[in-house]
Write an enzyme that holds these catalytic residues in place. Structure first.
Site, PDB file in Angstrom:
ATOM      1  N   ASP A   1       0.830  -1.214   0.000  1.00 24.03           N
ATOM      2  CA  ASP A   1       0.000   0.000   0.000  1.00 24.03           C
ATOM      3  C   ASP A   1       0.869   1.270   0.000  1.00 24.03           C
ATOM      4  OD1 ASP A   1      -2.324   1.412  -0.032  1.00 24.03           O
ATOM      5  OD2 ASP A   1      -2.768   1.175   2.114  1.00 24.03           O
TER       6      ASP A   1
ATOM      7  N   ARG B   1     -12.120   2.424  -8.058  1.00 20.15           N
ATOM      8  CA  ARG B   1     -11.216   3.541  -8.375  1.00 20.15           C
ATOM      9  C   ARG B   1     -11.569   4.131  -9.740  1.00 20.15           C
ATOM     10  NH1 ARG B   1      -5.304   2.493  -5.839  1.00 20.15           N
ATOM     11  NH2 ARG B   1      -6.063   1.930  -3.770  1.00 20.15           N
TER      12      ARG B   1
ATOM     13  N   ARG C   1       0.237   7.741  -2.661  1.00 23.96           N
ATOM     14  CA  ARG C   1       0.771   8.806  -1.794  1.00 23.96           C
ATOM     15  C   ARG C   1       2.260   9.043  -2.072  1.00 23.96           C
ATOM     16  NH1 ARG C   1      -1.333   6.176   3.463  1.00 23.96           N
ATOM     17  NH2 ARG C   1      -1.818   4.539   1.944  1.00 23.96           N
TER      18      ARG C   1
ATOM     19  N   ASN D   1     -11.062  -2.566  -5.410  1.00 28.91           N
ATOM     20  CA  ASN D   1     -10.301  -1.572  -6.174  1.00 28.91           C
ATOM     21  C   ASN D   1     -10.940  -1.203  -7.518  1.00 28.91           C
ATOM     22  OD1 ASN D   1      -7.084  -2.713  -4.901  1.00 28.91           O
ATOM     23  ND2 ASN D   1      -8.241  -0.915  -4.311  1.00 28.91           N
ATOM     24  N   TRP D   2     -11.953  -1.975  -7.957  1.00 33.72           N
ATOM     25  CA  TRP D   2     -12.695  -1.588  -9.180  1.00 33.72           C
ATOM     26  C   TRP D   2     -13.399  -0.258  -8.985  1.00 33.72           C
ATOM     27  CZ3 TRP D   2     -11.522  -4.394 -13.298  1.00 33.72           C
ATOM     28  CH2 TRP D   2     -11.182  -5.745 -13.139  1.00 33.72           C
TER      29      TRP D   2
ATOM     30  N   ASN E   1       1.328   3.413  -2.897  1.00 27.36           N
ATOM     31  CA  ASN E   1       1.892   3.835  -4.190  1.00 27.36           C
ATOM     32  C   ASN E   1       1.429   5.248  -4.567  1.00 27.36           C
ATOM     33  OD1 ASN E   1       2.913   1.291  -4.363  1.00 27.36           O
ATOM     34  ND2 ASN E   1       1.557   0.583  -6.000  1.00 27.36           N
TER      35      ASN E   1
END
Ligand code: IPE
Ligand code: IPE
Ligand code: MG
Length: 259
Positions: free
Chosen positions: A28, A79, A32, A76-77, A30
């Site tokens: 986790d 996003r 930021r 995550n879909w 990436n």
């Protein structure tokens, strides 16, 4: 893996015995990491691939049996479409370039998750990668993609329910072991160390059943910065934990002294 050192990391026998067998990582931070440099999120995802290579080669050099990397969750879909599209492209291109190297290093690659939602092209790449490496005897690398811990448990429950319905299985004969056998990664040891980068202290629907007794390690480092030292630090932390599995600390000490 090509340009990286692949020689084993020498460990004292005592430490080698206590290494985690199965490490799971929530990669986790990436987005930021990229934002902090004024770059688009996808720049973080691309640099995250370098960290994936490092985590794989370091784990293999340590002699870890299995590593499971959370690459894309079933949530995550949600996003932005553009980010999802770029992640899928990245997935395809990484599979194309890395698989041969993994195979050369005798590593076994598997993708776990609901693959049916992926494009035909991606599904073909996945099938090719899994087939090519399936008889390799080195470390198992699971990439969790469109994976959710609840999905995993639900799928297992459905297949068990089908067996009960057609009389193949008696509901009262159901055991934890049988449930485990119906989950993904049934052939691997349960996760003993779970690492999450970026400072978030949550599980985000990762492997729920398989992490029931995992030691949870949270580090503030963003995923693209996670390197060999970071992984060794996490593993060292794990080796120094006292795992009790419901017993008292005294019981564990007596057990260890008697071994
Ligand atoms: C993890 O990094 C990678 C994926 C979920 C694909 P993020 O993209 O979640 O990065 P942050 O959390 O927004 O910084
Ligand atoms: C979890 O990361 C999934 C992956 C690392 C692939 P997220 O960044 O999507 O998790 P949440 O939504 O912040 O919990
Ligand atoms: Mg995130």
């Amino acid at each position: 893996m090509q340009n990286q050192n692949s020689s084993p990391i020498a460990l004292s026998e005592q430490i080698a015995d206590q290494l985690p067998q199965h490490i799971a990582i929530i990669m986790d931070g990436n987005g930021r990491w990229a934002k902090a440099q004024g770059k688009p999120r996808v720049f973080g995802h691309k640099n995250g691939v370098t960290a994936v290579r490092k985590a794989i080669s370091t784990s293999a050099r340590l002699g870890i049996k299995a590593v499971t990397l959370f690459a894309f969750s079933s949530e995550n879909w949600r996003r932005p479409e553009e980010e999802v599209g770029l992640l899928m492209e990245l997935f395809i291109s990484v599979l194309s370039t890395e698989v041969k190297k993994l195979h050369k290093n005798n590593l076994r690659l598997r993708i776990i998750g609901d693959k049916s939602r992926f494009s035909e092209r991606l599904q073909q790449k996945i099938e090719h990668a899994e087939k090519l490496t399936e008889t390799n005897t080195g470390m198992v690398i699971n990439i969790a993609a469109n994976y959710g811990g609840k999905w995993d448990i639900l799928e297992a429950t459905k297949s068990i329910a089908r067996k009960v319905a057609n009389g193949e299985l008696d509901a009262d004969a159901l055991t934890e072991e049988l449930m485990t056998d119906h989950l993904t990664m049934a052939d691997l040891p349960e996760v003993d160390l779970m690492i999450r980068t970026s400072g978030e202290c949550r599980i985000s629907n990762f492997m729920l059943w398989q992490m029931a007794y995992a030691e949870l390690y949270f580090t503030p480092e963003f995923w693209p910065d996670f390197n060999e030292e970071s992984l060794i630090e996490a593993v060292t932390w794990f080796v120094n934990r006292e795992r009790r599995f419901g017993c008292t600390g005294e019981q564990i000490k007596t057990l260890m002294e008697s071994q």
